[in-house]
Design an enzyme around this catalytic site. Structure first.
Site, PDB file in Angstrom:
ATOM      1  CG  ASP A  72      38.459   5.639  11.253  1.00 45.08           C
ATOM      2  OD1 ASP A  72      37.486   5.213  10.611  1.00 45.08           O
ATOM      3  OD2 ASP A  72      38.831   6.818  11.208  1.00 45.08           O
ATOM      4  CG  ASP A  73      36.684   8.334  13.440  1.00 48.22           C
ATOM      5  OD1 ASP A  73      37.368   8.678  12.464  1.00 48.22           O
ATOM      6  OD2 ASP A  73      35.469   8.119  13.369  1.00 48.22           O
ATOM      7  CB  CYS A 108      38.163   7.661   6.741  1.00 47.45           C
ATOM      8  SG  CYS A 108      37.178   7.963   8.221  1.00 47.45           S
ATOM      9  CG  ASP A 285      41.920   7.296  10.292  1.00 51.91           C
ATOM     10  OD1 ASP A 285      41.650   7.635  11.456  1.00 51.91           O
ATOM     11  OD2 ASP A 285      41.057   6.862   9.500  1.00 51.91           O
TER      12      ASP A 285
END
Length: 483
Positions: A72-73, A108, A285
């Site tokens: 994520d990120d 997200c 993501d």
């Protein structure tokens, strides 16, 4: 033995299942093994999952295992893959690296929903990270989850395992609590709510499991811009620069531990002689920014640093050290996984397309799967009342940092057409009272510094507008065949 599908979701750049022994800021990860405390636990978990596959169906035709590691990120434009030396060597160099991988929405919950369903946000209808934005809502559970890719795999007798962060509102009271286990997953170990390193709660196959703060047991590894980008102070205050430097340093520190986890995962697969029969995907993501255009740390913007993602894949039939430039989207992951599993893709209602042929075909056959352009869309979030610390800004804003710099707003709602094949262009329309449009030539302006909407041929603007209209209303085959 039957094949396994493991989806690890971590909180830092890789997957929300395992985190690291280094402190981080806001980098998150979700992966295919689960929220575990160390690489040793990951290895044990992987062994148990694969052993379960053997016990489940000893008479089945041997299919390939599939592991999806999703961070994520984790950006790719700002050096997010630089610390990942082991991951690049063990997955990228052993297989294929996609140099033009994109998310279809840089936030997200909508992005993960696209990965699970293989659909653009306008078709799965998850708009943002809130329940009202359809994130893990009861509507999502009834109308989208039954058609997510694990359901198809379960029907083929794949043994499926999920661990880590799922969707931001998962486990909340309005989303059915921890007792809700999405269909298609045989083993379910999902984080309740958004990413946390300590003092978090898991849904362990529908039962609440609380964790504390013990690392060994609990660590979860001109016209210019739209108005939102015209509001921050430029240059940034020194206090903000210092904060961002520390955040960037901590992100890299965390990714070093994620890199260690990937190494341990591959060593375990090799030791149980399953590595040669396993596809391993490594991606994120969405991207991230840390001070670009004077914005603090976040995502949600249409620019390359927020929409480009890493994508590395190794597995049977994929030659090592292969780099492919054809654009690939996160909505393609579901279709590719189902293609590997042998599902008849004509029976699946998804917007993406399998990129398996690109990875295993002869070079002369790869271009047939290349899309000429694609859609990136986002629905902005804002608060109905003003931020008490920034009263002059009024209502409609969100994600406001110190110094009253806000990362999001209701009218930060946009849809973009991105092309790479004939021209390296991006065309974006905002749903706001300015009817704002941004156009960039990324060949001459790779950092997207100049909005050229007033300089380009009006005929080109019309073409891009018509493409956008078609993409915003596409579904299934029509998303793959837009001309």
């Amino acid at each position: 033995m039957p094949a396994c599908v493991l989806l690890f979701a971590t909180r830092t750049g890789l997957t929300a299942f395992l985190q690291t022994d280094r402190q981080t800021d806001r980098l998150r990860v979700w992966s295919a093994v689960g929220l575990m405390a160390s690489a040793r636990v990951v290895s044990t978990c992987l062994f148990v999952a694969l052993l379960t596959c053997t016990l489940r169906c000893s008479q089945c035709v041997k299919l390939s295992n599939i592991i999806l590691i999703l961070t994520d990120d984790q950006d790719v434009e700002m050096g997010g893959m630089t610390p990942m030396k082991k991951t690049k060597a063990l997955i990228g160099d052993a297989g294929v690296t996609f140099s033009n991988a994109f998310t279809v929405t840089p936030l997200c919950c909508p992005s993960r929903s696209s990965i699970l369903t293989g659909k653009y946000p306008h078709n799965h209808l998850v708009r943002n990270n809130s329940i009202s934005g359809n994130c893990s809502s009861t509507t999502w559970q009834k109308e989208a989850e039954p058609f997510a890719f694990p359901v198809y795999l379960s029907k083929l007798r794949y043994q499926t395992f999920y661990g880590g962060k799922y969707l931001n509102q998962y486990g909340s009271k309005d989303a059915g609590g921890v007792g809700h286990v999405p269909p298609g997953w045989d083993q379910w170990h999902a984080l309740v709510g958004n990413s946390k390193y300590y003092n978090y709660t898991l849904s362990a196959n529908g039962k609440e499991e609380k964790h504390g703060d013990n690392y060994e047991k609990d660590y979860l590894t001109d016209l210019g811009k739209h108005w939102l980008l015209r509001q921050p102070a430029n240059p940034m205050p020194n206090s903000s620069v210092e904060y961002l430097d520390n955040a960037y340093r901590r992100r890299w520190q965390t990714l070093l531990s994620v890199d260690d986890m990937v190494e341990q995962l591959i060593k375990k697969l090799d030791s149980i002689k399953e590595l040669s029969n396993t596809y391993i995907f490594y991606t994120s993501d969405h991207g991230y920014h840390t001070g670009q255009f004077s914005l603090p740390i976040d995502k949600r913007q249409l620019y390359e640093f927020d929409i480009r993602i890493p994508l590395l894949v190794r597995g049977p039939g994929i030659k090592p050290k292969l780099t492919l430039q054809s654009p690939v989207l996160n909505i393609d992951l579901s279709m590719t996984i189902l293609d590997i599993a042998g599902v008849n893709l004509s029976t699946v209602n998804m917007d993406g397309q399998s990129f398996l042929p690109q990875m295993v075909s002869a070079p002369s056959l790869r271009n047939g799967t290349e899309r000429p352009f694609f859609l990136v869309e986002y629905t902005g979030e804002g608060h109905s009342s003003e931020d008490p610390s920034c009263p002059k800004l009024g209502p409609g804003l969100a994600e406001c940092f110190p110094d009253c710099v806000c990362e999001d707003a209701f009218n930060n709602t946009y849809a973009c057409v991105r092309t790479l094949k004939d021209a390296n262009l991006q065309y974006c329309e905002f749903a706001d009272n300015e009817s704002f449009v941004e156009v960039y030539n990324l060949t001459s302006d790779p950092h997207q510094l100049e909005n050229i909407v007033k300089k380009v041929d009006p005929a080109l603007l019309q073409i891009m507008n018509q493409r956008l209209i078609k993409l915003e209303s596409c579904t299934g085959d029509s998303c793959r065949n837009v001309k």
